[in-house]
Design a protein around this motif. Sequence first.
Motif, mmCIF file in Angstrom:
data_model
loop_
_atom_site.group_PDB
_atom_site.id
_atom_site.type_symbol
_atom_site.label_atom_id
_atom_site.label_comp_id
_atom_site.label_asym_id
_atom_site.label_seq_id
_atom_site.Cartn_x
_atom_site.Cartn_y
_atom_site.Cartn_z
ATOM 1 N N LEU A 1 14.224 75.633 94.629
ATOM 2 C CA LEU A 1 14.178 76.894 93.890
ATOM 3 C C LEU A 1 13.432 76.752 92.567
ATOM 4 O O LEU A 1 13.116 77.737 91.909
ATOM 5 C CB LEU A 1 15.595 77.407 93.616
ATOM 6 N N ASP A 2 13.122 75.513 92.178
ATOM 7 C CA ASP A 2 12.461 75.232 90.908
ATOM 8 C C ASP A 2 10.948 75.366 91.039
ATOM 9 O O ASP A 2 10.392 75.283 92.136
ATOM 10 C CB ASP A 2 12.814 73.810 90.453
ATOM 11 N N SER A 3 10.280 75.543 89.905
ATOM 12 C CA SER A 3 8.825 75.393 89.873
ATOM 13 C C SER A 3 8.524 73.907 90.031
ATOM 14 O O SER A 3 9.148 73.078 89.351
ATOM 15 C CB SER A 3 8.257 75.891 88.545
ATOM 16 N N PRO A 4 7.589 73.538 90.905
ATOM 17 C CA PRO A 4 7.337 72.116 91.129
ATOM 18 C C PRO A 4 6.964 71.342 89.854
ATOM 19 O O PRO A 4 7.336 70.190 89.707
ATOM 20 C CB PRO A 4 6.180 72.132 92.127
ATOM 21 N N LYS A 5 6.232 71.980 88.946
ATOM 22 C CA LYS A 5 5.841 71.329 87.693
ATOM 23 C C LYS A 5 6.295 72.167 86.501
ATOM 24 O O LYS A 5 6.250 73.400 86.539
ATOM 25 C CB LYS A 5 4.317 71.150 87.625
ATOM 26 N N ASN A 6 6.717 71.485 85.446
ATOM 27 C CA ASN A 6 7.103 72.141 84.189
ATOM 28 C C ASN A 6 8.152 73.237 84.375
ATOM 29 O O ASN A 6 8.088 74.289 83.743
ATOM 30 C CB ASN A 6 5.859 72.712 83.490
ATOM 31 N N GLY A 7 9.114 72.945 85.226
ATOM 32 C CA GLY A 7 10.176 73.899 85.499
ATOM 33 C C GLY A 7 11.495 73.463 84.892
ATOM 34 O O GLY A 7 11.543 72.856 83.812
ATOM 35 N N MET A 8 12.569 73.756 85.589
ATOM 36 C CA MET A 8 13.917 73.488 85.087
ATOM 37 C C MET A 8 14.215 71.987 85.014
ATOM 38 O O MET A 8 14.815 71.518 84.046
ATOM 39 C CB MET A 8 14.936 74.186 85.977
ATOM 40 N N VAL A 9 13.803 71.247 86.042
ATOM 41 C CA VAL A 9 14.046 69.799 86.030
ATOM 42 C C VAL A 9 13.350 69.170 84.828
ATOM 43 O O VAL A 9 13.930 68.336 84.119
ATOM 44 C CB VAL A 9 13.554 69.136 87.338
ATOM 45 N N ASN A 10 12.125 69.588 84.585
ATOM 46 C CA ASN A 10 11.376 69.033 83.458
ATOM 47 C C ASN A 10 12.058 69.366 82.126
ATOM 48 O O ASN A 10 12.084 68.541 81.208
ATOM 49 C CB ASN A 10 9.946 69.560 83.463
ATOM 50 N N ALA A 11 12.633 70.571 82.035
ATOM 51 C CA ALA A 11 13.341 70.965 80.811
ATOM 52 C C ALA A 11 14.556 70.073 80.568
ATOM 53 O O ALA A 11 14.830 69.655 79.436
ATOM 54 C CB ALA A 11 13.766 72.432 80.908
ATOM 55 N N ILE A 12 15.292 69.781 81.639
ATOM 56 C CA ILE A 12 16.443 68.872 81.522
ATOM 57 C C ILE A 12 15.976 67.491 81.092
ATOM 58 O O ILE A 12 16.563 66.857 80.201
ATOM 59 C CB ILE A 12 17.204 68.785 82.861
ATOM 60 N N TYR A 13 14.908 67.027 81.714
ATOM 61 C CA TYR A 13 14.401 65.681 81.443
ATOM 62 C C TYR A 13 13.917 65.554 79.995
ATOM 63 O O TYR A 13 14.099 64.501 79.367
ATOM 64 C CB TYR A 13 13.258 65.359 82.411
ATOM 65 N N GLU A 14 13.330 66.606 79.455
ATOM 66 C CA GLU A 14 12.886 66.580 78.062
ATOM 67 C C GLU A 14 14.054 66.367 77.109
ATOM 68 O O GLU A 14 13.960 65.591 76.152
ATOM 69 C CB GLU A 14 12.160 67.892 77.716
ATOM 70 N N VAL A 15 15.167 67.051 77.393
ATOM 71 C CA VAL A 15 16.367 66.884 76.545
ATOM 72 C C VAL A 15 16.932 65.471 76.715
ATOM 73 O O VAL A 15 17.306 64.817 75.745
ATOM 74 C CB VAL A 15 17.432 67.944 76.892
ATOM 75 N N LYS A 16 16.978 65.018 77.946
ATOM 76 C CA LYS A 16 17.487 63.666 78.213
ATOM 77 C C LYS A 16 16.671 62.614 77.476
ATOM 78 O O LYS A 16 17.227 61.649 76.918
ATOM 79 C CB LYS A 16 17.445 63.386 79.721
ATOM 80 N N SER A 17 15.360 62.777 77.455
ATOM 81 C CA SER A 17 14.461 61.769 76.891
ATOM 82 C C SER A 17 14.337 61.828 75.381
ATOM 83 O O SER A 17 13.847 60.891 74.753
ATOM 84 C CB SER A 17 13.063 61.921 77.519
#
Length: 364
Positions: free
Chosen positions: A346-362
Amino acid sequence: MKQINLLALFLMCLCSSSIFAQKNKKMDIIAYYTGDSDLIDQYEVQQLNQIIFSFCHLKDGKLTVDSPKDSLTIKKLVSLKAKNPQLKIIVSLGGWGGCEPCSEAFSTAEGRLKFAKSVKTLSDSYKVDGLDLDWEYPAIEGLPGHLFQPADKPNFTALIKILRSTLGSKYELSFAAGGFQKYLDESIDWKAVTPLVNRINIMSYDLVNGYSKVTGHHTPLYSTNPKEESTNRAVEYLLKQGVPASKLVIGGAFYSRTWQNVENINNGLYQPGEHIQGVDFKNFASTYTEANGWKYFYDEKAQAPYWYNAGTKTFATSDDLKSIKAKAAYVKSKNLGGIMFWELTLDSPKNGMVNAIYEVKSAK
């Protein structure tokens, strides 16, 4: 001698800061996945710690892969570990409507042992790392018509015990937990189950759902009133039950819940309506636009977005990039085990929700 002491102190500080940085970044990002063997290549798998294949089901009391297509997908997911050493592949049993035989199958010691042995056989065959139980729900009503009974609660405990003893300590064992109070109160013996599982995946979404006749935030981080379900409410409850923070994983929703015939009062929030099909996150940008009549709102107290279309009297609620970052920051601040979500396709393959989570994690 002084120089040596200074050097030792410097190295100790360097080591400590490194450990602290690693501790800050220890937040698992866990994806439920319903796609096929090809679609996974579109996504930023290197940002994930776990992929949970969804779903396997019970057949004659045994954990079973439904089709050759699903078998191929599991094998493909396992192959991703070669390039991503941190990645673990989990198979999940059930899902909403997918655990109809569970109450009966797990009601006897023989049934539970039969299942546990089948999990080991399947896991050894596919070389997966663990099992996620998605039984919706032990002891309380899930999909209308599915069997549920009070004995499900102790039977769930007994099931976890036989799974752990059959599979050993290195095997990942988790379960998807309802994020609403009735489940938290009635479905699970938290003190008995918690020591035996690696994590508890709180489904802190669908807190208003397809059966709800009134709109609301379906996946809020915080409650806006004492009666409102929320992610934080579930987390605080489980912490009080003695569940270690490190075993708690909160849930994000990559889809909206939508209602029609919602009057333009309070921008549609907490109003009567009729639930209709929602929208995948990857389509938010082309759907929830001003040109289409939608207006965006963000509830700062709930840390949750919503949309209202006055022209069509339609209301929508979900997570978005802002709220999923708030959830990820919450995980870090509470030292929780991580964040999971429904679901990757359901996510955008690039620069989507997963990437947003990963940015906070990193982030440091």
